[in-house]
Design a protein around this motif. Structure first.
Motif, short mmCIF file in Angstrom:
data_model
loop_
_atom_site.label_atom_id
_atom_site.label_comp_id
_atom_site.label_asym_id
_atom_site.label_seq_id
_atom_site.Cartn_x
_atom_site.Cartn_y
_atom_site.Cartn_z
N GLU A 1 -7.55 0.15 -6.82
CA GLU A 1 -6.99 -0.69 -5.77
C GLU A 1 -5.56 -0.26 -5.44
O GLU A 1 -4.76 0.07 -6.32
N LEU A 2 -5.25 -0.29 -4.14
CA LEU A 2 -3.89 -0.11 -3.65
C LEU A 2 -3.32 -1.49 -3.36
O LEU A 2 -3.89 -2.23 -2.54
N LEU B 1 0.05 -9.52 -6.08
CA LEU B 1 0.09 -9.66 -7.54
C LEU B 1 0.87 -10.90 -7.95
O LEU B 1 1.80 -11.31 -7.27
N LYS B 2 0.48 -11.47 -9.09
CA LYS B 2 1.26 -12.57 -9.64
C LYS B 2 0.99 -12.71 -11.13
O LYS B 2 0.04 -12.10 -11.67
N LEU B 3 1.83 -13.47 -11.77
CA LEU B 3 1.72 -13.71 -13.21
C LEU B 3 0.67 -14.79 -13.47
O LEU B 3 0.75 -15.89 -12.95
N ARG C 1 -4.97 -10.08 -6.61
CA ARG C 1 -5.88 -10.93 -5.83
C ARG C 1 -7.10 -10.12 -5.42
O ARG C 1 -6.99 -9.01 -4.89
N THR C 2 -8.28 -10.64 -5.68
CA THR C 2 -9.53 -10.01 -5.25
C THR C 2 -10.42 -11.07 -4.61
O THR C 2 -10.09 -12.26 -4.61
N THR C 3 -11.56 -10.63 -4.10
CA THR C 3 -12.50 -11.59 -3.50
C THR C 3 -13.12 -12.49 -4.56
O THR C 3 -13.72 -13.52 -4.24
N ARG C 4 -12.97 -12.12 -5.84
CA ARG C 4 -13.51 -12.94 -6.94
C ARG C 4 -12.40 -13.66 -7.70
O ARG C 4 -12.56 -13.99 -8.86
N GLY C 5 -11.27 -13.84 -7.02
CA GLY C 5 -10.13 -14.48 -7.68
C GLY C 5 -9.17 -13.44 -8.23
O GLY C 5 -9.26 -12.24 -7.90
#
Length: 475
Positions: A245-246, A252-254, A262-266
């Motif tokens: 992933e780019l 991004l987060k902690l 972040r992805t489509t699956r959370g």
């Protein structure tokens, strides 16, 4: 060093005798129709344009997007030449990693009197946040681009070490792909070592540096500043080639003590982040609070062993041109061996005697900013006007510690294809080394940058240079 005969990598001493690495290519070229070659050169430019292989030039009201000129004549190195270069690069890369570990831990090189303490303590690239931190696998510089120049048959020099976020590998790969498309017959006649496995080796190397908290196959991602960055093409190209992933900072987060994307699956945790964002912008909680490019808290996760950042924060001190001047000592201190590859002789302008010499011989020298890059902020004395020399003299006198100076080497030339046939132009070479806990992989060849203007020594794409495919022949 400026009065020497210029070494041409195809013809050697200029007597017209073609050197062994170029013999097969020269025979092929002599049989070719120049009109066909001109058409092929235009086709290659179209391929680059359609592929979106561009870079941004800053310094104007808006960034100017340009195509990097590509020359269709390959630069060719023999297996013997490459063996020596790769040994020297590996030695240097290992020494740089040992140096970085030392300066962020016991600082033995300073205690031994081989490096002045001020070189570290007063260096803006030194990160106090890295003191006592050991990266996963002990690797600081996962990807290194070592800039080399040549002055003779067996005379190679390291011009600089790019240990922070070295760029240009995408052009190395695309140059080869374009040559394979344009001239497949050349690769039948010449046994050229491949470079296409670089993305696979990069992913493997990064995965081998996964943090201890990683379970299962490591998740790798590339962090980019975004589409307006000058190297964005390369960021997206490598992400695609590695099938990772780019991401940008806002992706991004902690989450539960890990950095997650972040992805489509959370949100999914990341194990290895290949960052193309500078240290200052990496974490607004630890560095620049106004940064919109980084991830709040990533340094805390990193220090606790929750993520690998490649290259490690704080590696920029190894790019420093004042530190560069100590590299022969650094190599010997950590390897117990003399450096295989020599440095260019360097005057440190913060030393009074050196400054006096540089000011007296300014018109003969190349002067560079200690933290400069991309060909900016430098003076090429022999090509400078009296006005430029006077202005630079004032800069040097005001802030001598900001500069180093070097002789204007008689850089080697290689042929480029012009309207009137082959013509010599000056070049450098940036091979790429991948470092993991158990190995150093060096791609055979690298990125050759070429000064397209006759007589010019400046090869940077931002300053009007172009690129070539670099061949390393099999034994």
């Amino acid at each position: 060093m400026t009065d020497r005969r210029i070494f041409d990598e195809m013809t050697g001493d200029g007597s017209g005798t073609v050197r062994d690495p170029y013999l097969s290519y020269n025979e092929w070229f002599a049989e070719e129709d120049p009109k066909r070659l001109h058409r092929k050169a235009q086709e290659a430019e179209s391929v680059f344009r359609l592929s979106g292989i561009t870079f941004n030039v800053y310094g104007r009201a808006e960034a100017d997007e340009r195509l990097i000129p590509f020359d269709i004549v390959p630069r060719i190195l023999s297996a013997r030449e490459w063996t020596r270069l790769s040994r020297g690069i590996e030695q240097r890369v290992r020494a740089v990693n040992a140096f970085l570990h030392d300066i962020y831990h016991r600082q033995e090189i300073i205690k031994a009197g081989r490096l002045p303490a001020a070189m570290i303590a007063q260096n803006e690239a030194f990160l106090p946040q890295m003191i006592g931190v050991t990266p996963p696998g002990g690797v600081y510089t996962h990807i290194v681009g070592t800039d080399l120049v040549r002055t003779g048959e067996d005379e190679f020099y390291v011009l600089e070490d790019n240990a922070r976020t070295p760029s240009g590998v995408s052009y190395m790969l695309e140059n080869r792909e374009t040559m394979l498309q344009m001239f497949p017959e050349l690769f039948i006649r010449n046994r050229v070592q491949p470079v296409s496995n670089y993305p696979r080796l990069l992913r493997r190397s990064l995965s081998e540096c996964a943090p201890q908290r990683c379970t299962g196959a490591p998740t790798v991602a590339i962090l980019t500043p975004g589409i307006h960055n000058s190297a964005y093409f390369e960021h997206s190209f490598l992400a695609d080639q590695m099938s990772v992933e780019l991401v940008e900072g806002h992706d991004l987060k902690l989450v539960d003590g890990r950095i997650a994307m972040r992805t489509t699956r959370g949100y999914q945790p990341i194990d290895v982040l290949y960052r193309r964002v500078d240290d200052d912008f990496l974490d607004p909680l630890n560095f620049r609070p106004d940064s919109m490019l980084g991830i709040p808290g990533i340094m805390d996760v990193y220090r606790s062993g929750g993520i690998t950042i490649a290259n490690a924060p704080g590696t920029g001190i190894a790019d420093d041109k004042a530190i560069y001047s100590y590299m022969p000592d650094i190599v010997e201190f950590y390897t117990g061996e003399k450096a295989i590859l020599s440095n260019v002789p360097t005057w440190r302008c913060n030393e009074p005697d050196s400054l006096a010499y540089v000011l007296e011989h300014l018109s003969e020298l190349v002067v560079k900013e200690v933290h400069g890059s991309g060909g900016y902020g430098m003076l090429v004395g022999p090509a400078a006007s009296k006005k430029e020399l006077a202005a630079f003299r004032d800069k040097l006198t005001a802030k001598p510690g900001n500069y180093i100076a070097q002789p204007t080497l008689s850089l080697s030339t290689v042929p480029i294809f012009t309207k009137s046939g082959l013509a010599p132009r000056h070049v450098d070479l940036r091979p790429f080394a991948l470092v993991s806990p158990n190995r150093v992989d060096i791609t055979p060849g690298g990125l050759t940058r070429v000064a397209l203007k006759q007589g010019s020594l400046v090869v940077n794409s931002s300053q009007g240079g172009g690129t070539k495919d670099t061949w390393v022949l099999e034994e």
